[in-house]
Design a protein around this motif. Structure first.
Motif, short mmCIF file in Angstrom:
data_model
loop_
_atom_site.label_atom_id
_atom_site.label_comp_id
_atom_site.label_asym_id
_atom_site.label_seq_id
_atom_site.Cartn_x
_atom_site.Cartn_y
_atom_site.Cartn_z
N GLN A 1 41.89 1.90 -63.68
CA GLN A 1 41.46 2.19 -62.27
C GLN A 1 42.28 2.78 -61.32
OE1 GLN A 1 38.10 3.03 -62.50
NE2 GLN A 1 37.44 2.72 -59.70
N ALA A 2 42.43 3.96 -60.88
CA ALA A 2 42.87 4.80 -59.52
C ALA A 2 42.43 4.17 -57.92
CB ALA A 2 42.92 6.41 -60.01
N THR A 3 43.55 4.30 -57.82
CA THR A 3 42.93 3.50 -55.79
C THR A 3 43.56 4.91 -54.83
OG1 THR A 3 45.27 2.77 -55.80
CG2 THR A 3 43.16 1.48 -56.65
N ASP A 4 43.66 4.10 -53.17
CA ASP A 4 43.83 5.56 -52.59
C ASP A 4 45.43 5.00 -52.89
OD1 ASP A 4 41.21 6.40 -51.70
OD2 ASP A 4 41.40 5.27 -50.23
N ARG A 5 46.08 3.62 -53.52
CA ARG A 5 47.18 3.57 -53.49
C ARG A 5 47.73 4.86 -54.59
NH1 ARG A 5 51.07 -0.25 -55.69
NH2 ARG A 5 52.97 -0.28 -55.10
N THR A 6 47.06 4.71 -55.58
CA THR A 6 47.73 5.87 -56.49
C THR A 6 47.72 7.12 -55.62
OG1 THR A 6 46.16 4.86 -58.43
CG2 THR A 6 46.67 6.63 -58.58
N LEU A 7 46.56 7.60 -55.00
CA LEU A 7 46.85 9.28 -55.16
C LEU A 7 47.77 9.32 -53.23
CD1 LEU A 7 42.94 9.63 -53.44
CD2 LEU A 7 44.39 9.59 -55.93
N ARG A 8 48.10 8.18 -52.98
CA ARG A 8 49.92 8.12 -52.40
C ARG A 8 50.60 8.35 -53.34
NH1 ARG A 8 46.45 3.75 -48.84
NH2 ARG A 8 48.17 2.48 -49.98
N VAL A 9 51.14 7.90 -54.29
CA VAL A 9 51.75 8.16 -55.01
C VAL A 9 52.53 9.66 -55.18
CG1 VAL A 9 52.84 7.35 -57.35
CG2 VAL A 9 51.99 5.19 -55.75
N LEU A 10 50.47 9.72 -56.35
CA LEU A 10 50.64 11.28 -56.76
C LEU A 10 50.81 12.82 -55.64
CD1 LEU A 10 47.12 11.36 -58.48
CD2 LEU A 10 50.26 10.89 -59.15
N GLY A 11 50.78 11.90 -54.42
CA GLY A 11 50.64 13.42 -53.38
C GLY A 11 52.23 13.00 -53.31
N LYS A 12 53.25 12.53 -54.22
CA LYS A 12 54.09 12.75 -53.17
C LYS A 12 55.46 13.19 -55.44
CE LYS A 12 54.79 8.80 -50.63
NZ LYS A 12 55.64 7.05 -51.03
N MET A 13 54.07 13.88 -55.42
CA MET A 13 54.85 14.84 -56.23
C MET A 13 54.94 16.31 -56.30
SD MET A 13 53.96 12.43 -59.58
CE MET A 13 54.11 10.34 -60.01
N ASP A 14 55.67 16.56 -55.97
CA ASP A 14 55.04 18.24 -55.87
C ASP A 14 54.83 19.13 -56.67
OD1 ASP A 14 55.79 17.48 -52.32
OD2 ASP A 14 57.74 18.18 -53.46
N SER A 15 55.31 19.11 -57.88
CA SER A 15 54.91 19.73 -59.19
C SER A 15 53.26 19.48 -60.09
CB SER A 15 55.91 19.57 -60.39
OG SER A 15 55.25 18.07 -60.66
N LEU A 16 52.62 19.03 -59.27
CA LEU A 16 51.20 18.86 -59.48
C LEU A 16 50.20 19.77 -59.42
CD1 LEU A 16 50.70 15.06 -58.90
CD2 LEU A 16 50.94 15.79 -60.47
N GLU A 17 49.69 20.59 -60.22
CA GLU A 17 49.16 21.54 -59.82
C GLU A 17 48.07 21.12 -60.00
OE1 GLU A 17 50.62 24.71 -62.95
OE2 GLU A 17 51.91 25.09 -61.33
N HIS A 18 47.46 21.00 -60.97
CA HIS A 18 45.71 20.21 -61.53
C HIS A 18 45.56 18.68 -61.38
CE1 HIS A 18 45.66 24.45 -62.85
NE2 HIS A 18 46.58 23.99 -63.30
N LEU A 19 44.64 18.44 -60.64
CA LEU A 19 44.10 16.47 -60.95
C LEU A 19 42.98 16.58 -60.78
CD1 LEU A 19 46.42 16.14 -57.49
CD2 LEU A 19 46.32 15.17 -60.23
#
Length: 70
Positions: A1-19
């Motif tokens: 289950q994704a949480t806001d904490r998950t989003l903070r971690v993903l927010g540091k992955m500059d190579s992400l293009e699609h979520l």
């Protein structure tokens, strides 16, 4: 289950293009702000997220295609 904490971690992955997030009851508008800063983000799909509003989905820059389904 994704949480806001998950989003903070993903927010540091500059190579992400699609979520895509669907049915994650712990995600909120506040958490989405961490993703809005991703430089390469092209599309975001937000489906059936009770803690996310249309306003929250609007935090992304104009070049990011957002699909929002409450």
């Amino acid at each position: 289950q994704a949480t806001d904490r998950t989003l903070r971690v993903l927010g540091k992955m500059d190579s992400l293009e699609h979520l895509r997030f669907s049915g994650c009851s712990s995600l909120t508008d506040k958490g989405l702000r961490a993703l809005a800063r991703l430089p390469g983000l092209k599309t975001v799909e937000l489906e059936h997220l009770p803690g996310v509003t249309m306003g929250g989905a609007g935090v992304f820059p104009a070049h990011v295609r957002v699909n929002y389904a409450p």
